[in-house]
Design a protein around this motif. Structure first.
Motif, short mmCIF file in Angstrom:
data_model
loop_
_atom_site.label_atom_id
_atom_site.label_comp_id
_atom_site.label_asym_id
_atom_site.label_seq_id
_atom_site.Cartn_x
_atom_site.Cartn_y
_atom_site.Cartn_z
N ARG A 302 0.83 -1.21 0.00
CA ARG A 302 0.00 0.00 0.00
C ARG A 302 0.87 1.26 0.00
NH1 ARG A 302 -4.76 0.04 4.33
NH2 ARG A 302 -4.72 2.17 3.53
N GLY A 303 1.89 1.28 0.86
CA GLY A 303 2.78 2.44 0.93
C GLY A 303 3.57 2.63 -0.35
N VAL A 304 4.01 1.51 -0.94
CA VAL A 304 4.81 1.58 -2.17
C VAL A 304 3.97 2.19 -3.30
CG1 VAL A 304 5.99 0.22 -3.95
CG2 VAL A 304 6.24 -0.40 -1.53
N VAL A 305 2.73 1.73 -3.41
CA VAL A 305 1.88 2.21 -4.51
C VAL A 305 1.53 3.69 -4.29
CG1 VAL A 305 -0.38 1.94 -5.63
CG2 VAL A 305 0.98 -0.07 -5.05
N GLU A 306 1.25 4.05 -3.06
CA GLU A 306 0.94 5.46 -2.79
C GLU A 306 2.12 6.35 -3.17
OE1 GLU A 306 0.53 6.62 1.30
OE2 GLU A 306 -0.52 8.47 0.77
N ARG A 307 3.33 5.93 -2.73
CA ARG A 307 4.53 6.73 -3.03
C ARG A 307 4.75 6.82 -4.54
NH1 ARG A 307 5.95 10.62 -0.78
NH2 ARG A 307 5.98 11.39 -2.89
N ALA A 308 4.61 5.67 -5.22
CA ALA A 308 4.84 5.64 -6.67
C ALA A 308 3.83 6.55 -7.37
CB ALA A 308 4.71 4.22 -7.20
N ALA A 309 2.58 6.49 -6.93
CA ALA A 309 1.54 7.31 -7.59
C ALA A 309 1.82 8.79 -7.37
CB ALA A 309 0.16 6.93 -7.04
N ARG A 336 -6.50 14.29 -10.77
CA ARG A 336 -7.51 14.60 -9.73
C ARG A 336 -8.11 13.31 -9.18
NH1 ARG A 336 -12.00 16.40 -11.57
NH2 ARG A 336 -11.53 16.96 -13.73
N ASP A 337 -8.46 12.39 -10.09
CA ASP A 337 -9.09 11.13 -9.67
C ASP A 337 -8.14 10.30 -8.79
OD1 ASP A 337 -11.45 11.65 -10.95
OD2 ASP A 337 -11.11 10.29 -12.64
N LEU A 338 -6.90 10.18 -9.28
CA LEU A 338 -5.96 9.32 -8.54
C LEU A 338 -5.62 9.93 -7.18
CD1 LEU A 338 -4.22 6.79 -8.44
CD2 LEU A 338 -2.49 7.95 -9.81
N SER A 339 -5.43 11.24 -7.14
CA SER A 339 -5.11 11.90 -5.85
C SER A 339 -6.22 11.62 -4.85
CB SER A 339 -4.97 13.41 -6.03
OG SER A 339 -4.02 13.69 -7.01
N THR A 340 -7.46 11.64 -5.32
CA THR A 340 -8.60 11.42 -4.42
C THR A 340 -8.70 9.95 -4.01
OG1 THR A 340 -9.75 13.19 -5.58
CG2 THR A 340 -11.11 11.78 -4.18
N TYR A 341 -8.60 9.08 -4.99
CA TYR A 341 -8.80 7.65 -4.70
C TYR A 341 -7.67 7.06 -3.86
CZ TYR A 341 -10.24 2.77 -5.73
OH TYR A 341 -10.63 1.46 -5.64
N LEU A 342 -6.49 7.73 -3.88
CA LEU A 342 -5.38 7.23 -3.06
C LEU A 342 -5.71 7.27 -1.57
CD1 LEU A 342 -1.99 8.66 -4.43
CD2 LEU A 342 -2.80 6.30 -4.52
N ARG A 343 -6.70 8.10 -1.21
CA ARG A 343 -7.03 8.24 0.23
C ARG A 343 -7.83 7.02 0.67
NH1 ARG A 343 -3.38 9.46 1.44
NH2 ARG A 343 -2.50 10.33 -0.43
N GLN A 344 -7.16 6.11 1.31
CA GLN A 344 -7.77 4.87 1.79
C GLN A 344 -7.56 4.77 3.30
OE1 GLN A 344 -9.67 2.63 0.06
NE2 GLN A 344 -9.62 4.22 -1.52
N PRO A 345 -8.34 3.94 3.99
CA PRO A 345 -8.27 3.95 5.45
C PRO A 345 -6.91 3.55 6.03
CG PRO A 345 -9.99 2.43 4.66
CD PRO A 345 -9.30 2.98 3.47
N GLY A 346 -6.51 4.30 7.06
CA GLY A 346 -5.37 3.92 7.89
C GLY A 346 -4.06 3.62 7.19
N ASP A 348 -1.09 4.98 7.62
CA ASP A 348 0.05 4.95 8.57
C ASP A 348 0.06 3.62 9.31
OD1 ASP A 348 0.40 7.62 7.85
OD2 ASP A 348 -0.77 8.35 9.56
N HIS A 349 -1.11 3.19 9.71
CA HIS A 349 -1.25 1.96 10.48
C HIS A 349 -0.74 0.77 9.65
CE1 HIS A 349 -2.81 -0.80 13.38
NE2 HIS A 349 -3.64 -1.35 12.52
N ALA A 350 -1.06 0.79 8.35
CA ALA A 350 -0.62 -0.31 7.47
C ALA A 350 0.91 -0.37 7.43
CB ALA A 350 -1.20 -0.12 6.07
N LEU A 351 1.55 0.78 7.33
CA LEU A 351 3.01 0.81 7.26
C LEU A 351 3.63 0.31 8.57
CD1 LEU A 351 5.57 1.63 5.69
CD2 LEU A 351 5.32 3.93 6.63
N VAL A 352 3.06 0.77 9.69
CA VAL A 352 3.59 0.38 11.00
C VAL A 352 3.43 -1.13 11.20
CG1 VAL A 352 3.14 0.61 13.49
CG2 VAL A 352 3.26 2.65 12.04
N ARG A 353 2.28 -1.67 10.73
CA ARG A 353 2.05 -3.11 10.87
C ARG A 353 3.06 -3.90 10.02
NH1 ARG A 353 -4.11 -4.74 10.23
NH2 ARG A 353 -3.57 -4.04 8.14
N GLY A 354 3.36 -3.38 8.83
CA GLY A 354 4.35 -4.04 7.96
C GLY A 354 5.72 -4.03 8.61
#
Ligand SMILES: Cc1cc2nc3c(=O)[nH]c(=O)nc-3n(C[C@H](O)[C@H](O)[C@H](O)COP(=O)(O)OP(=O)(O)OC[C@H]3O[C@@H](n4cnc5c(N)ncnc54)[C@H](O)[C@@H]3O)c2cc1C
Length: 370
Positions: A302-309, A336-346, A348-354
């Motif tokens: 999730r973090g990798v894709v967000e950073r890449a996008a 505009r679409d991708l910037s908006t859709y990138l906002r998914q729940p939690g 930070d939590h996903a990265l910390v769990r990884g």
């Protein structure tokens, strides 16, 4: 025809309808309406029933076909990609937790062209309760509100019923409007028809209840299913990189060292994202994989894709310049679409769990995910 062949032929049918869907995308964004025609096209191409196994009329989306379908929709119209991702998610939950009658009923509805969705999000002012077999309240941020005819919603049992969350598959006749899209005023993803839905008073019969209490949050599926929205994001970020590439070819500016460096970085970021999402999909769909391991991998993806996008969008904007911010340049809507859709729940939590999983790992870096 085996399931791989069936999935591949399904994919070909999707490719056939994509040009028409692409043509409608701009109009749907500028004058928000429901993408009903796109859903009709997906239904006619057999896409709505495709995620079911062959015994229920689908192709099971075996192999890489499901990944490719989500990615292709992400490239073509991110809002439609979101709707289809929700549809697939609902079907996966029904296949995992529903009875055989419920699965069969769902496949018949999908074959009839009915769109499914999963609506879990609530706000402090609107939540969903299940009391005396009646739904009370509603849901917010429901994609496809007014278009989805089978909504898989999560409702909280009352204290007297022992609390916990119940999945309920609610049939929503289009003739009875319950959706309110008035608060959906985002910069992007306008055509995803994401609104609040009033479910007050819906009577819940036993055949509408999917799975046991709290089944919705069953791991690893709850976390690892994220690979599907990552595949949609991936399609969009690949399209941004492709638009950058074609801009530099068309304007013959690609030989400039600054432009070449930006393109190189964008292509590399897109490929990094592709490798991660493909591995996340393969690991998730593989039998017998260690659930904690797969959750950690998808969380990190999730973090990798967000950073890449974010990187690809910045690089494209800087290379194309002002035109990237002007309609009808396709980059303008896509970013505009991708910037908006990138906002998914939690996130930070996903990265910390990884990271926590990596700390627990008995294997060194480089050998952790084999
Ligand atoms: C286009 C679109 C369609 C959608 N469709 C649906 C749908 O059909 N069904 C559905 O159920 N939902 C849907 N959603 C909602 C979606 O699932 C998420 O709930 C929503 O996008 C969360 O976004 P957020 O940025 O507010 O997340 P948040 O989780 O609030 O994250 C915002 C920031 O706060 C941080 N954060 C989160 N929790 C905490 C905390 N406790 N303390 C401190 N920081 C915290 C995060 O890490 C992040 O940095 C949709 C969203 C979008 C954008």
């Amino acid at each position: 025809m085996d399931t791989n062949q069936a999935s591949r032929s399904q994919l070909e049918r999707l490719r056939d309808v994509l040009p028409t869907i692409a043509q409608r995308a701009t109009a749907l964004d500028s004058k928000p309406g429901l993408p009903a025609k796109d859903i009709e096209d997906l239904a006619a191409a057999g896409l709505l029933v495709a995620p079911f196994p062959p015994s229920l009329g689908g192709s099971g989306w075996s192999g890489a076909a499901g990944f490719d379908a989500l990615r292709l929709l992400g490239r073509t119209n991110l809002s439609l990609g979101r709707l289809y991702e929700g549809h697939v998610n609902a079907i996966r939950l029904i296949l995992r937790h529903g009875t055989s009658d419920q699965q069969e009923g769902a496949s018949v509805a999908a074959l009839d062209g009915r769109l499914f969705g999963v609506w879990n999000t609530e706000s402090p002012s609107l939540s969903l309760r299940l009391r005396d077999r009646i739904l009370r309240g509603g849901k917010v941020l429901c994609s496809g509100a007014g278009l989805v005819e089978r909504a898989l919603v999560t409702a909280r049992w009352s204290e007297a019923d022992g609390e916990g969350q119940q999945m309920v598959l609610v049939p929503l006749p289009l003739s009875t409007p319950r959706a309110d899209l008035s608060a959906w005023t985002p910069t992007g993803m306008r055509a995803s028809a994401t609104g609040s839905v009033d479910l007050e008073g819906v009577a819940v019969t036993p055949d509408m209840m999917i799975g046991a209490r709290d089944a919705y949050q069953t791991q690893p599926d709850f976390s690892t299913g994220a690979w599907r929205f990552l595949a949609v994001h991936l399609g969009a970020l690949e399209e941004v990189a492709e638009l950058l590439r074609s801009h530099l070819t068309r304007t013959q500016r690609g030989g400039d060292p600054h432009q070449a460096a930006r393109l190189g970085n964008a292509i590399a970021a897109a490929e990094t994202a592709r490798l991660w999402v493909q591995s996340a999909a393969a690991l998730t769909e593989q039998d017998g994989a260690d659930p904690d391991h797969v959750i950690a991998y998808v969380d990190l993806a999730r973090g990798v894709v967000e950073r890449a996008a974010l990187d690809v969008m910045e690089l494209a904007n800087r290379s194309v310049g002002l035109q990237a911010f002007m309609q009808p340049n396709p980059l303008e809507r896509l970013v505009r679409d991708l910037s908006t859709y990138l906002r998914q729940p939690g996130p930070d939590h996903a990265l910390v769990r990884g990271a926590a999983a990596a700390l627990r790992s008995r294997n060194r870096v480089g050998e952790m995910w084999q």
